[in-house]
Motif scaffolding. Structure first.
Motif, PDB file in Angstrom:
ATOM      1  N   ARG A 295     -20.357 -33.428  -1.918  1.00 25.10           N
ATOM      2  CA  ARG A 295     -20.195 -32.567  -3.100  1.00 25.10           C
ATOM      3  C   ARG A 295     -19.646 -33.319  -4.311  1.00 25.10           C
ATOM      4  N   HIS A 296     -18.849 -34.339  -4.081  1.00 21.07           N
ATOM      5  CA  HIS A 296     -18.087 -34.898  -5.201  1.00 21.07           C
ATOM      6  C   HIS A 296     -18.367 -36.364  -5.553  1.00 21.07           C
ATOM      7  N   VAL A 297     -18.882 -37.153  -4.625  1.00 21.37           N
ATOM      8  CA  VAL A 297     -19.118 -38.575  -4.932  1.00 21.37           C
ATOM      9  C   VAL A 297     -20.535 -38.737  -5.447  1.00 21.37           C
ATOM     10  N   ARG A 298     -20.649 -39.261  -6.654  1.00 18.55           N
ATOM     11  CA  ARG A 298     -21.943 -39.305  -7.331  1.00 18.55           C
ATOM     12  C   ARG A 298     -22.919 -40.297  -6.703  1.00 18.55           C
ATOM     13  N   GLN A 299     -22.438 -41.480  -6.349  1.00 18.84           N
ATOM     14  CA  GLN A 299     -23.308 -42.522  -5.787  1.00 18.84           C
ATOM     15  C   GLN A 299     -22.994 -42.688  -4.300  1.00 18.84           C
ATOM     16  N   LEU A 300     -23.463 -41.748  -3.499  1.00 18.50           N
ATOM     17  CA  LEU A 300     -23.120 -41.723  -2.074  1.00 18.50           C
ATOM     18  C   LEU A 300     -24.368 -41.891  -1.220  1.00 18.50           C
ATOM     19  N   ARG A 301     -24.277 -42.774  -0.227  1.00 19.98           N
ATOM     20  CA  ARG A 301     -25.273 -42.885   0.836  1.00 19.98           C
ATOM     21  C   ARG A 301     -24.560 -42.621   2.155  1.00 19.98           C
ATOM     22  N   VAL A 302     -25.167 -41.828   3.013  1.00 19.55           N
ATOM     23  CA  VAL A 302     -24.570 -41.512   4.312  1.00 19.55           C
ATOM     24  C   VAL A 302     -25.567 -41.832   5.416  1.00 19.55           C
ATOM     25  N   LEU A 303     -25.109 -42.577   6.404  1.00 16.47           N
ATOM     26  CA  LEU A 303     -25.862 -42.773   7.645  1.00 16.47           C
ATOM     27  C   LEU A 303     -25.194 -41.908   8.697  1.00 16.47           C
ATOM     28  N   GLU A 304     -25.948 -40.983   9.283  1.00 15.65           N
ATOM     29  CA  GLU A 304     -25.365 -40.020  10.207  1.00 15.65           C
ATOM     30  C   GLU A 304     -25.878 -40.257  11.623  1.00 15.65           C
ATOM     31  N   HIS A 305     -24.947 -40.328  12.561  1.00 21.64           N
ATOM     32  CA  HIS A 305     -25.288 -40.499  13.972  1.00 21.64           C
ATOM     33  C   HIS A 305     -24.872 -39.257  14.761  1.00 21.64           C
ATOM     34  N   ASP A 306     -25.668 -38.894  15.749  1.00 25.95           N
ATOM     35  CA  ASP A 306     -25.277 -37.856  16.696  1.00 25.95           C
ATOM     36  C   ASP A 306     -24.414 -38.530  17.756  1.00 25.95           C
ATOM     37  N   ASP A 307     -23.132 -38.675  17.436  1.00 24.89           N
ATOM     38  CA  ASP A 307     -22.244 -39.469  18.282  1.00 24.89           C
ATOM     39  C   ASP A 307     -20.801 -39.051  18.000  1.00 24.89           C
ATOM     40  N   VAL A 308     -19.879 -39.637  18.758  1.00 28.44           N
ATOM     41  CA  VAL A 308     -18.454 -39.393  18.564  1.00 28.44           C
ATOM     42  C   VAL A 308     -17.896 -40.398  17.562  1.00 28.44           C
ATOM     43  N   HIS A 309     -16.581 -40.352  17.326  1.00 29.26           N
ATOM     44  CA  HIS A 309     -15.956 -41.202  16.308  1.00 29.26           C
ATOM     45  C   HIS A 309     -16.324 -42.667  16.498  1.00 29.26           C
ATOM     46  N   ALA A 310     -16.677 -43.307  15.384  1.00 34.49           N
ATOM     47  CA  ALA A 310     -17.055 -44.725  15.322  1.00 34.49           C
ATOM     48  C   ALA A 310     -18.410 -45.014  15.953  1.00 34.49           C
ATOM     49  N   ALA A 311     -19.111 -43.989  16.423  1.00 29.22           N
ATOM     50  CA  ALA A 311     -20.487 -44.100  16.914  1.00 29.22           C
ATOM     51  C   ALA A 311     -20.684 -45.272  17.870  1.00 29.22           C
ATOM     52  N   PRO A 312     -20.031 -45.235  19.042  1.00 25.96           N
ATOM     53  CA  PRO A 312     -20.161 -46.346  19.991  1.00 25.96           C
ATOM     54  C   PRO A 312     -21.581 -46.571  20.487  1.00 25.96           C
ATOM     55  N   GLY A 313     -22.439 -45.553  20.404  1.00 21.39           N
ATOM     56  CA  GLY A 313     -23.827 -45.726  20.825  1.00 21.39           C
ATOM     57  C   GLY A 313     -24.727 -46.322  19.764  1.00 21.39           C
ATOM     58  N   HIS A 314     -24.180 -46.636  18.599  1.00 20.21           N
ATOM     59  CA  HIS A 314     -24.995 -47.120  17.475  1.00 20.21           C
ATOM     60  C   HIS A 314     -24.321 -48.286  16.757  1.00 20.21           C
ATOM     61  N   VAL A 315     -23.632 -49.158  17.497  1.00 21.50           N
ATOM     62  CA  VAL A 315     -22.841 -50.224  16.879  1.00 21.50           C
ATOM     63  C   VAL A 315     -23.717 -51.175  16.062  1.00 21.50           C
ATOM     64  N   GLU A 316     -24.795 -51.675  16.661  1.00 18.38           N
ATOM     65  CA  GLU A 316     -25.637 -52.654  15.965  1.00 18.38           C
ATOM     66  C   GLU A 316     -26.302 -52.027  14.750  1.00 18.38           C
ATOM     67  N   GLU A 317     -26.778 -50.825  14.914  1.00 13.60           N
ATOM     68  CA  GLU A 317     -27.419 -50.096  13.812  1.00 13.60           C
ATOM     69  C   GLU A 317     -26.462 -49.932  12.629  1.00 13.60           C
ATOM     70  N   SER A 318     -25.223 -49.547  12.908  1.00 18.98           N
ATOM     71  CA  SER A 318     -24.234 -49.340  11.844  1.00 18.98           C
ATOM     72  C   SER A 318     -23.890 -50.652  11.144  1.00 18.98           C
ATOM     73  N   LYS A 319     -23.764 -51.735  11.918  1.00 19.35           N
ATOM     74  CA  LYS A 319     -23.476 -53.045  11.322  1.00 19.35           C
ATOM     75  C   LYS A 319     -24.560 -53.450  10.331  1.00 19.35           C
ATOM     76  N   LEU A 320     -25.814 -53.317  10.743  1.00 16.96           N
ATOM     77  CA  LEU A 320     -26.927 -53.743   9.881  1.00 16.96           C
ATOM     78  C   LEU A 320     -27.041 -52.848   8.650  1.00 16.96           C
ATOM     79  N   TRP A 321     -26.844 -51.542   8.830  1.00 17.15           N
ATOM     80  CA  TRP A 321     -26.900 -50.624   7.690  1.00 17.15           C
ATOM     81  C   TRP A 321     -25.791 -50.949   6.692  1.00 17.15           C
ATOM     82  N   SER A 322     -24.618 -51.295   7.192  1.00 16.16           N
ATOM     83  CA  SER A 322     -23.497 -51.639   6.311  1.00 16.16           C
ATOM     84  C   SER A 322     -23.795 -52.906   5.519  1.00 16.16           C
ATOM     85  N   ALA A 323     -24.353 -53.922   6.198  1.00 15.10           N
ATOM     86  CA  ALA A 323     -24.718 -55.157   5.499  1.00 15.10           C
ATOM     87  C   ALA A 323     -25.799 -54.894   4.462  1.00 15.10           C
TER      88      ALA A 323
END
Length: 357
Positions: A295-323
């Motif tokens: 609602r409030h951050v103008r330049q926002l990108r979100v990667l959403e995982h169906d997972d628990v905190h820190a998305a342990p099932g998507h570690v490599e995916e999150s690393k590459l998306w962050s880079a």
């Protein structure tokens, strides 16, 4: 004393992120959070010592880090934390990696960091890498040369109150980040600083960016924003490990952190890109915090995982998306960006196929 069940559940993402392939073998030997054989710290230290004897110092460091998880509340965990730093230093010194010790003074306290690419003449943009409230800088330090090859100076530092960062973790902790930029302003172009700040350090980085225009982008994952700090009903369901860790670091309970919530008007005023990795089943950060960012951050990108905190099932995916997000923020158009994009797509496909099994 921590719940062994909670310890085993929440350490998985850290073990996977550090490429500890057989962590389940160690977990199977743990039955208590006391000391000695069968204990959390004892079994992780036993494994670390075996690796030390074999000359595998980086792997030993990673196991000592697991032994101090989630915080150094006992002498055994404190000793494990110190041994993790020593093991990392041995690996760094013997590996020839472009990783160097950095010590700076901030608020009258000496803070130990690791860096790559700082130079009085090169004028490279700066990346500050910081983990969350249960991790230490040695978990992330091996990645520093990657960012150096991407044309940046990079520093990894502990969250205040953790590891070699004795600056108090309180409502003014965001000033620490500005102090770090001041300390290296003669060795990097700190007017082009990006923060890769995970979990609670993401909250700190966003708060600092509200005051310090030198921060030109924030990449985070599972960062508390507002309702984590203000919603008493949500707080009653937060895992005990998080409750105890925050009490250890801040000296108060979660109810005492109500004023840490980031003001919505300040979020709306941010003129920088923010990239956020969210988990739909996060048991620590409420979904309301992600909705607030939308609602409030103008330049926002979100990667959403169906997972628990820190998305342990998507570690490599999150690393590459962050880079990839970092390159987007810097408007880098060289060959690294499409290459990272392809690797990210492949990682996302692998994660989907695994979850479908």
């Amino acid at each position: 004393m921590n719940s062994v069940e909670e310890l085993k559940r929440f350490v998985a993402v850290h073990a996977k992120g550090q490429q500890i392939p057989d962590f389940d073998r160690v977990l199977d030997r743990i039955t208590t959070d006391g000391e000695g054989p069968g204990s959390w710290t004892g079994e992780w230290c036993t494994e670390a010592e075996r690796l030390e004897d074999e000359g595998r110092d980086l792997e030993a460091c990673r196991h000592f880090i697991m032994a101090r998880f989630p915080f150094t509340g006992t002498p055994a965990r404190l000793a494990a934390a110190e041994r993790s730093v020593a093991a990392f230093e041995r690996w760094r010194a013997g590996s020839g990696q472009d990783i160097h010790r950095l010590e700076v003074e901030i608020e009258g306290r000496k803070v130990g960091c690791w860096q790559s690419g700082l130079s009085a003449t090169a004028g490279r943009p700066l990346l500050v890498l910081m983990g969350g409230n249960v991790s230490v800088k040695e978990q992330w330090a091996p990645a520093l040369p990657v960012f150096r090859r991407l044309g940046m100076a990079a520093i990894v530092v502990d969250l205040p109150g953790i590891g070699e960062n004795p600056v108090p973790y309180d409502e003014k902790s965001h000033r620490f980040l500005s102090g770090l930029l001041d300390a290296v302003a003669d060795r990097a172009d700190v007017t082009r600083t990006y923060a890769l700040a995970l979990s609670f350090s993401g909250h700190l980085a966003l708060r600092c960016a509200m005051d310090d225009a030198r921060i030109r982008g924030v990449i985070t994952a599972g960062a508390p924003i507002s309702e984590f700090f203000t919603d008493a009903g949500w707080q009653r369901g937060v895992p005990q490990i998080t409750v105890d860790t925050m009490a250890h670091l801040t000296g108060t309970d979660l109810a005492g952190l109500r004023h840490w919530a980031l003001p919505t008007e300040r979020l709306a005023a941010l003129d920088i890109p923010v990239a956020y990795v969210a988990s739909t089943r996060d048991e620590i950060v409420p979904r309301a915090d992600v909705r607030l960012l939308h609602r409030h951050v103008r330049q926002l990108r979100v990667l959403e995982h169906d997972d628990v905190h820190a998305a342990p099932g998507h570690v490599e995916e999150s690393k590459l998306w962050s880079a990839l997000s970092l390159l987007r923020m810097r408007k880098v158009l060289g060959p690294q960006r499409p290459a990272l994009g392809l690797l990210y797509t492949l990682a996302r496909l692998r994660a989907r196929s695994t979850s479908a099994l």
